[in-house]
Design a protein around this motif. Structure first.
Motif, mmCIF file in Angstrom:
data_model
loop_
_atom_site.group_PDB
_atom_site.id
_atom_site.type_symbol
_atom_site.label_atom_id
_atom_site.label_comp_id
_atom_site.label_asym_id
_atom_site.label_seq_id
_atom_site.Cartn_x
_atom_site.Cartn_y
_atom_site.Cartn_z
ATOM 1 N N ARG A 1 0.820 -1.214 0.000
ATOM 2 C CA ARG A 1 0.000 0.000 0.000
ATOM 3 C C ARG A 1 0.848 1.255 0.000
ATOM 4 N NH1 ARG A 1 -3.963 -0.326 4.987
ATOM 5 N NH2 ARG A 1 -3.076 1.761 5.147
ATOM 6 N N SER A 2 0.266 2.318 -0.453
ATOM 7 C CA SER A 2 0.897 3.627 -0.366
ATOM 8 C C SER A 2 1.154 3.943 1.112
ATOM 9 C CB SER A 2 -0.053 4.653 -0.981
ATOM 10 O OG SER A 2 0.440 5.931 -0.750
ATOM 11 N N GLY A 3 2.373 4.393 1.407
ATOM 12 C CA GLY A 3 2.720 4.729 2.790
ATOM 13 C C GLY A 3 3.327 3.584 3.569
ATOM 14 N N SER A 4 3.494 2.417 2.937
ATOM 15 C CA SER A 4 4.014 1.259 3.680
ATOM 16 C C SER A 4 5.537 1.277 3.818
ATOM 17 C CB SER A 4 3.543 -0.047 3.024
ATOM 18 O OG SER A 4 3.958 -0.102 1.672
ATOM 19 N N GLY A 5 6.204 2.233 3.166
ATOM 20 C CA GLY A 5 7.656 2.381 3.346
ATOM 21 C C GLY A 5 8.507 1.895 2.186
ATOM 22 N N LYS A 6 7.877 1.603 1.053
ATOM 23 C CA LYS A 6 8.603 1.053 -0.100
ATOM 24 C C LYS A 6 9.660 2.032 -0.628
ATOM 25 C CE LYS A 6 4.831 0.643 -2.569
ATOM 26 N NZ LYS A 6 3.919 1.362 -1.634
ATOM 27 N N SER A 7 9.244 3.269 -0.888
ATOM 28 C CA SER A 7 10.191 4.259 -1.420
ATOM 29 C C SER A 7 11.290 4.552 -0.410
ATOM 30 C CB SER A 7 9.470 5.573 -1.763
ATOM 31 O OG SER A 7 8.558 5.359 -2.809
ATOM 32 N N THR A 8 10.915 4.642 0.841
ATOM 33 C CA THR A 8 11.912 4.916 1.884
ATOM 34 C C THR A 8 12.966 3.810 1.914
ATOM 35 O OG1 THR A 8 10.239 6.101 3.160
ATOM 36 C CG2 THR A 8 12.222 5.417 4.344
ATOM 37 N N ALA A 9 12.528 2.569 1.793
ATOM 38 C CA ALA A 9 13.479 1.449 1.793
ATOM 39 C C ALA A 9 14.467 1.601 0.639
ATOM 40 C CB ALA A 9 12.724 0.116 1.701
ATOM 41 N N LEU A 10 13.961 1.922 -0.556
ATOM 42 C CA LEU A 10 14.861 2.115 -1.707
ATOM 43 C C LEU A 10 15.819 3.270 -1.461
ATOM 44 C CD1 LEU A 10 12.926 1.732 -5.102
ATOM 45 C CD2 LEU A 10 14.178 0.029 -3.785
ATOM 46 N N ARG A 11 15.270 4.360 -0.934
ATOM 47 C CA ARG A 11 16.096 5.560 -0.731
ATOM 48 C C ARG A 11 17.189 5.334 0.311
ATOM 49 N NH1 ARG A 11 14.149 10.353 -2.601
ATOM 50 N NH2 ARG A 11 14.831 11.477 -0.743
ATOM 51 N N CYS A 12 16.929 4.459 1.271
ATOM 52 C CA CYS A 12 17.954 4.138 2.276
ATOM 53 C C CYS A 12 19.098 3.340 1.646
ATOM 54 C CB CYS A 12 17.341 3.340 3.425
ATOM 55 S SG CYS A 12 16.274 4.325 4.487
ATOM 56 N N ILE A 13 18.766 2.485 0.684
ATOM 57 C CA ILE A 13 19.792 1.661 0.028
ATOM 58 C C ILE A 13 20.801 2.548 -0.692
ATOM 59 C CG2 ILE A 13 20.168 -0.002 -1.863
ATOM 60 C CD1 ILE A 13 17.443 -1.258 -1.079
ATOM 61 N N ASN A 14 20.324 3.642 -1.231
ATOM 62 C CA ASN A 14 21.183 4.574 -1.966
ATOM 63 C C ASN A 14 21.687 5.712 -1.071
ATOM 64 O OD1 ASN A 14 22.380 5.237 -4.349
ATOM 65 N ND2 ASN A 14 20.695 6.481 -5.102
ATOM 66 N N ARG A 15 21.380 5.620 0.193
ATOM 67 C CA ARG A 15 21.678 6.644 1.220
ATOM 68 C C ARG A 15 21.163 8.022 0.845
ATOM 69 N NH1 ARG A 15 26.397 7.759 5.246
ATOM 70 N NH2 ARG A 15 26.567 9.703 4.100
ATOM 71 N N LEU A 16 19.990 8.035 0.202
ATOM 72 C CA LEU A 16 19.286 9.304 0.062
ATOM 73 C C LEU A 16 18.603 9.620 1.393
ATOM 74 C CD1 LEU A 16 17.787 8.717 -3.498
ATOM 75 C CD2 LEU A 16 19.477 10.452 -2.898
ATOM 76 N N GLU A 17 18.455 8.578 2.238
ATOM 77 C CA GLU A 17 17.962 8.738 3.606
ATOM 78 C C GLU A 17 18.899 8.007 4.536
ATOM 79 O OE1 GLU A 17 15.458 10.589 4.248
ATOM 80 O OE2 GLU A 17 14.220 10.596 2.429
ATOM 81 N N LYS A 18 19.079 8.556 5.732
ATOM 82 C CA LYS A 18 19.898 7.867 6.739
ATOM 83 C C LYS A 18 18.996 7.054 7.657
ATOM 84 C CE LYS A 18 23.871 10.923 6.933
ATOM 85 N NZ LYS A 18 24.579 11.960 7.691
ATOM 86 N N ILE A 19 19.515 5.918 8.095
ATOM 87 C CA ILE A 19 18.702 5.063 8.962
ATOM 88 C C ILE A 19 19.058 5.297 10.437
ATOM 89 C CG2 ILE A 19 18.439 3.331 7.157
ATOM 90 C CD1 ILE A 19 20.504 1.608 8.533
ATOM 91 N N GLN A 20 18.116 4.931 11.328
ATOM 92 C CA GLN A 20 18.353 5.114 12.765
ATOM 93 C C GLN A 20 19.118 3.927 13.350
ATOM 94 O OE1 GLN A 20 15.455 6.817 11.679
ATOM 95 N NE2 GLN A 20 16.649 8.624 12.214
ATOM 96 N N SER A 21 18.756 2.713 12.902
ATOM 97 C CA SER A 21 19.478 1.533 13.389
ATOM 98 C C SER A 21 19.334 0.386 12.410
ATOM 99 C CB SER A 21 18.956 1.130 14.783
ATOM 100 O OG SER A 21 17.620 0.693 14.667
ATOM 101 N N GLY A 22 20.103 -0.674 12.658
ATOM 102 C CA GLY A 22 20.176 -1.785 11.711
ATOM 103 C C GLY A 22 21.340 -1.551 10.779
ATOM 104 N N SER A 23 21.431 -2.372 9.726
ATOM 105 C CA SER A 23 22.536 -2.169 8.792
ATOM 106 C C SER A 23 22.098 -2.429 7.354
ATOM 107 C CB SER A 23 23.714 -3.065 9.164
ATOM 108 O OG SER A 23 23.435 -4.392 8.776
ATOM 109 N N ILE A 24 22.754 -1.715 6.453
ATOM 110 C CA ILE A 24 22.530 -1.920 5.023
ATOM 111 C C ILE A 24 23.897 -2.096 4.376
ATOM 112 C CG2 ILE A 24 21.590 -0.967 2.881
ATOM 113 C CD1 ILE A 24 19.675 0.699 4.493
ATOM 114 N N GLU A 25 24.018 -3.188 3.605
ATOM 115 C CA GLU A 25 25.260 -3.443 2.896
ATOM 116 C C GLU A 25 24.973 -3.492 1.402
ATOM 117 O OE1 GLU A 25 27.651 -6.294 5.496
ATOM 118 O OE2 GLU A 25 28.092 -6.959 3.452
ATOM 119 N N VAL A 26 25.766 -2.765 0.623
ATOM 120 C CA VAL A 26 25.622 -2.779 -0.831
ATOM 121 C C VAL A 26 26.986 -3.079 -1.436
ATOM 122 C CG1 VAL A 26 25.027 -1.452 -2.887
ATOM 123 C CG2 VAL A 26 23.753 -1.083 -0.778
ATOM 124 N N CYS A 27 27.071 -4.181 -2.180
ATOM 125 C CA CYS A 27 28.342 -4.597 -2.791
ATOM 126 C C CYS A 27 29.457 -4.599 -1.756
ATOM 127 C CB CYS A 27 28.712 -3.682 -3.954
ATOM 128 S SG CYS A 27 27.472 -3.569 -5.235
#
Ligand code: ADP
Ligand code: MG
Length: 242
Positions: A38-64
């Protein structure tokens, strides 16, 4: 298979509102993953975090193999590895298709002259628009402009491509040509994460589908999961989509 993108227990808030509430998933090389919800479920935010267009509060993201939240992250290298295409294609209207495509490679990789031209040609071949190399964006349909935007991303030789509802702004008759380009890329071995409302496309083109609900990965499986949803939330979502 090597892991290209890995999210582990990612939490992301805007102010007091937590929009990603412990998101974990992995994408391997060559894998095509569709994110629905659904709209608002966080899909775009998840993508934007992968590219660090957004910073995350906790957890980790690894790319390559790179920790995206590391303080010493090489942001430029990350952005070279991760291509992202949005709903709005934002081509420069005063530049030709070729100039739009070579802008970033010229700036970032110092590609010029015949090499730049060849790069634009190769990228345009991949999206089936070789004949539009000298056109201006306004001379193209919305679907063609979006294909140029995809070519522009491909020209940077990304290791993974993120697509955020790239057909949502297009008239239905122009959606197909863009989806076909994405399917061709997928078949060619590109690692892809795509947020989409096109359920038929997700089922057909994705190796794996992730259903997000209220900032969490609610259900995940192969495309077949769309034919036999396990949770009431996904059932309900699909009933409203179709
Ligand atoms: P989706 O792509 O699934 O529609 P989003 O990731 O865009 O969802 O948004 C998830 C939630 O985060 C929404 O409630 C949205 O309003 C909120 N949100 C997104 N971006 C911002 C922002 N920059 N500032 C504040 N809230 C935001
Ligand atoms: Mg979105």
């Amino acid at each position: 298979m090597s892991v290209v993108v890995k999210l582990e227990d990612v939490h992301k808030s805007f102010g007091l509102v937590e929009v990603l509430r412990g998101v974990s998933f992995e994408v391997s090389a060559g894998e095509v993953v569709a994110i629905i919800g659904r709209s608002g479920s966080g899909k775009s935010t998840a993508l934007r975090c992968i590219n660090r267009l957004e910073k995350i509060q906790s957890g980790s993201i690894e790319v390559c193999g790179r920790r995206v939240e590391a303080p010493d992250l090489d942001l430029r290298a990350l952005r070279q590895d991760v291509g992202i295409v949005f709903q709005s294609y934002n081509l420069f209207p005063h530049l030709t298709v070729e100039e739009n495509i070579v802008l970033a490679p010229r700036r970032v990789k110092n590609v010029k002259g015949a090499e730049a031209h060849a790069l634009a040609r190769t990228a345009l071949e991949q999206v089936g628009l070789s004949d539009k190399i000298d056109a201006y964006p306004e001379q193209l349909s919305g679907g063609q402009q979006q294909r140029v935007a995809i070519a522009r991303s491909l020209a940077m030789s990304p290791k993974v491509m993120l697509f955020d509802e790239v057909t949502s702004a297009l008239d239905p008759e122009l959606t197909g040509e863009v989806l076909r380009v994405m399917e061709k890329l997928a078949k060619g071995g590109m690692t892809m994460i795509m947020v989409t409302h096109e359920m038929g496309f997700a089922r057909r083109a994705a190796d794996r589908v992730i259903y997000m609900h209220t900032g969490k990965v609610w259900e995940t499986g192969t495309g077949a999961m769309l034919g036999s949803p396990q949770t009431p939330e996904l059932k309900n979502f699909l009933a409203n989509e179709l």
